[in-house]
Write a protein that holds these residues in place. Sequence first.
Motif, short mmCIF file in Angstrom:
data_model
loop_
_atom_site.label_atom_id
_atom_site.label_comp_id
_atom_site.label_asym_id
_atom_site.label_seq_id
_atom_site.Cartn_x
_atom_site.Cartn_y
_atom_site.Cartn_z
N ALA A 47 0.87 -1.29 0.07
CA ALA A 47 0.08 0.11 0.00
C ALA A 47 0.96 1.23 -0.03
O ALA A 47 0.40 2.36 -0.46
CB ALA A 47 -0.88 0.05 1.18
N PHE A 48 1.98 1.18 0.81
CA PHE A 48 2.75 2.41 0.86
C PHE A 48 3.59 2.73 -0.74
O PHE A 48 3.42 3.81 -1.00
CB PHE A 48 4.08 2.07 1.90
N CYS A 49 3.70 1.72 -1.42
CA CYS A 49 4.47 1.61 -2.76
C CYS A 49 3.49 2.07 -3.65
O CYS A 49 3.86 2.77 -4.65
CB CYS A 49 5.10 0.40 -3.04
N ARG A 68 7.97 12.30 1.13
CA ARG A 68 6.77 12.85 1.56
C ARG A 68 5.61 11.68 1.86
O ARG A 68 4.85 11.93 2.80
CB ARG A 68 6.26 13.52 0.32
N VAL A 69 5.71 10.57 1.17
CA VAL A 69 4.97 9.63 1.67
C VAL A 69 5.13 9.11 2.87
O VAL A 69 4.27 8.67 3.84
CB VAL A 69 4.96 8.19 0.66
N MET A 116 4.85 3.52 9.29
CA MET A 116 5.36 2.55 8.40
C MET A 116 6.63 2.22 8.03
O MET A 116 7.47 1.15 7.58
CB MET A 116 4.70 2.64 7.17
N VAL A 117 7.92 3.26 8.34
CA VAL A 117 9.20 3.41 7.86
C VAL A 117 9.86 2.08 8.43
O VAL A 117 10.57 1.62 7.54
CB VAL A 117 9.65 4.51 8.14
N ALA A 173 3.66 -4.07 -6.65
CA ALA A 173 3.99 -2.75 -6.18
C ALA A 173 5.44 -2.52 -5.80
O ALA A 173 6.16 -1.44 -6.00
CB ALA A 173 2.76 -1.96 -5.55
N VAL A 174 5.96 -3.38 -5.00
CA VAL A 174 7.06 -3.13 -4.11
C VAL A 174 8.06 -3.66 -5.24
O VAL A 174 8.99 -2.85 -5.19
CB VAL A 174 7.12 -4.21 -2.90
#
Length: 234
Positions: A78-80, A109-110, A117-118, A136-137
């Motif tokens: 989802a992050f990617c 920025r995300v 999440m980092v 997506a990753v």
Amino acid sequence: MAKEKEAAGAERRRASDRGRYGRLSRERVLATALEVVDRDGLSGLSMRKLGAELGVEAMALYRYAAGKGDLLDGLVEAFCQELEGDLAAKPRAADWQAELHRIALATYRVALRHPNMVPLLATRLLSTPLARRPAAVLRSDERVLALLHDAGLSDHRAVQIHRAFTAWLLGYLLVELRAMDDEPGEPDPAFRLGLHRMPAQEFPRLRATAISLDGRGGPKQLAAGLDALLGSLG
């Protein structure tokens, strides 16, 4: 053991996946999981809690995430995906170095929107084999490698720069967004950081610079650090 798995499978099939948002989808499950992590941190995420957020039994979620590990991989996905959306919203830079800057800034920025999440970006790289990562990753790596290949760099050179860029960017995010406050509501910086808990004789330099370390470098230092990295690679 086989009977237990069969019983678990039957229970999953019985659990309804129609919740307060209608019938679930993987996208809805991951979006809600990300909201939980943003609000409560990674330690606050569980299948039971996520089910309650969505208005379904926890067992219904196993149709969309095989377990906690799969759910965590989905969060990185989802992050990617959010990063892809940010990158697609602005034009690509003219050369590969400027494009790496654009990718780094968009990632930053995300990460600011989802700081909890980092750490997961790093830990899932250690536990999930390359070929089992969500598309997506994988596209995040493909994007950088294709950029360097299209710029005419050799495979060896592209791998060298990709590795350095990925490691540096992740390290910058981890340092930039690391937890610092001991007492978040305390107005005095020294007490807010809990410096009284650090023995002065044992950690003199850390105590002296902790307040400065607490500040963020921001996009400016991100750009300066990336310039230094690329310059060192020749």
